[in-house]
Design an enzyme around this catalytic site. Structure first.
Site, PDB file in Angstrom:
ATOM      1  N   HIS A  90      30.658  48.680  36.131  1.00 52.24           N
ATOM      2  CA  HIS A  90      30.440  47.325  36.726  1.00 52.24           C
ATOM      3  C   HIS A  90      29.194  47.656  37.839  1.00 52.24           C
ATOM      4  CE1 HIS A  90      33.496  46.017  34.226  1.00 52.24           C
ATOM      5  NE2 HIS A  90      34.320  46.970  35.021  1.00 52.24           N
ATOM      6  N   GLU A 127      36.437  45.032  41.836  1.00 45.66           N
ATOM      7  CA  GLU A 127      36.500  46.159  41.019  1.00 45.66           C
ATOM      8  C   GLU A 127      35.134  47.121  41.308  1.00 45.66           C
ATOM      9  OE1 GLU A 127      36.618  46.032  36.821  1.00 45.66           O
ATOM     10  OE2 GLU A 127      36.824  48.025  36.519  1.00 45.66           O
ATOM     11  N   HIS A 186      37.084  52.740  36.665  1.00 42.64           N
ATOM     12  CA  HIS A 186      37.251  51.475  36.686  1.00 42.64           C
ATOM     13  C   HIS A 186      38.609  51.026  37.394  1.00 42.64           C
ATOM     14  CE1 HIS A 186      34.510  50.028  33.553  1.00 42.64           C
ATOM     15  NE2 HIS A 186      34.180  51.451  33.397  1.00 42.64           N
ATOM     16  N   GLU A 268      41.186  54.250  34.433  1.00 40.99           N
ATOM     17  CA  GLU A 268      41.389  52.823  34.942  1.00 40.99           C
ATOM     18  C   GLU A 268      42.547  53.335  36.139  1.00 40.99           C
ATOM     19  OE1 GLU A 268      40.339  49.633  34.384  1.00 40.99           O
ATOM     20  OE2 GLU A 268      39.382  50.054  32.302  1.00 40.99           O
TER      21      GLU A 268
HETATM   22 ZN   LIG Z   1      35.975  47.819  34.648  1.00 36.22          ZN
END
Ligand SMILES: [Zn+2]
Length: 305
Positions: A90, A127, A186, A268
């Site tokens: 992102h 995030e 992430h 993640e």
């Molecule tokens: Zn993400």
């Protein structure tokens, strides 16, 4: 941690190399050289897989010029010549560029949004902020180890990426750099109670512009190494909601993986929507551990240990 591996003995100093500079140099390396330090620990764990002990590898001190001035040698830069691309998921600017990030891009198996805003903790820590912070910490560690490091975006700070890049371009940045390893960072946005980390591996895709067949096996090794390093440094458990407790998941719907031609995984790091995981993710101390853990995985992968 302190470096006191079994058999640790500084290599024989040259005749002119007096005791005091050695002590000073060691202090500098230990106190200021976090990256070297991490590698030292990894080499220790390696237990001589390459037929040499950490002590054998350790000969980073060589005097130059004025007595008392020493510099690390190549041995202190185990990733010299290696290229690592870090992909912070992102971008904080995505929130104000919705039209741009909503446009569709081709990911081989179909089309998908250019990028998304990502998730956030209940307290509003995004995030995108998290991934940038971990990526910058990771860059510092890897550069200390001698790697050439490139970020796909730096939140507009040192590049002109006001948003994105799109997922297809994120993959192409790693490809163009001929990266030896790429890690996309992430944090998840799952239900409260869902906890832990997982590493996402590319599945086999051979469709359109995507052909992951050459990178599936190497990416799996990279993923397993990153998983091990991350678990070791953070103490986090593998996800309790994805991957059946393995900490690994394989996907064929991510453009960033589908279009990669170099070994690449996503991690993640935790679930931002769970309060216990969020307490970790919002901690700078924890994020430093996360970065060190990921770097250890990359080092293991690149050294083939
Ligand atoms: Zn993400």
């Amino acid at each position: 941690m302190s470096y006191a591996g079994p058999g640790f003995e500084p290599s024989q100093p040259p005749r002119s190399f007096v005791r005091r500079p050695l002590a000073v140099a060691l202090a500098v390396l230990v106190l200021g050289g976090g990256g070297w330090f991490v590698w030292g620990a990894v080499a220790d764990d390696g237990g001589g897989k390459e037929g040499s002990s950490a002590a054998d590898d350790y000969s980073p001190l060589s005097p130059i010029g004025t007595p008392g001035i020493v510099v690390p040698s190549e041995a202190a830069a185990p990733l010299a010549g290696k290229v690592v691309v870090i992909d912070p998921g992102h971008n904080p600017g995505n929130f104000t560029h919705t039209a741009e990030i909503n446009r569709k891009v081709n990911i081989g198996t179909g089309s998908k949004e250019c990028d998304t805003t990502g998730t956030a903790t209940n307290s509003g820590f995004t995030e995108a902020e998290f991934t940038l912070d971990v990526a910058r910490r990771l860059r510092t560690v890897l550069e200390q180890l001698g790697a050439t490091v490139k970020l796909t975006q730096d939140g507009g700070k040192t590049d002109d990426r006001a948003f994105g890049p799109c997922v297809d371009e994120r993959a192409r940045i790693g490809n163009a750099a001929r990266a030896d390893a790429v890690v996309s960072i992430h944090a998840d946005g799952s239900s409260a109670g869902n906890r832990g980390f997982h590493v996402i591996l590319p599945g086999v895709v051979d469709e359109g512009a995507a052909d992951t067949r050459p990178i599936v096996a190497s990416s799996k090794v990279l993923g397993e190494d990153v998983k091990a390093g991350f678990a070791r440094e953070t103490g986090s458990a593998p996800s309790n909601y994805i991957g059946g407790g393995t900490g690994l998941d394989t996907r064929t719907d991510l453009g960033g993986l589908n279009l990669s031609t170099v070994p690449k995984v996503f991690i993640e790091c935790g679930n931002m929507r769970d309060s216990k995981d969020a307490a970790l993710l919002t901690s700078g101390v924890w994020r430093e551990k996360a970065a060190e853990g990921i770097s250890e995985g990359i080092v293991s992968f690149l050294r083939g240990s």
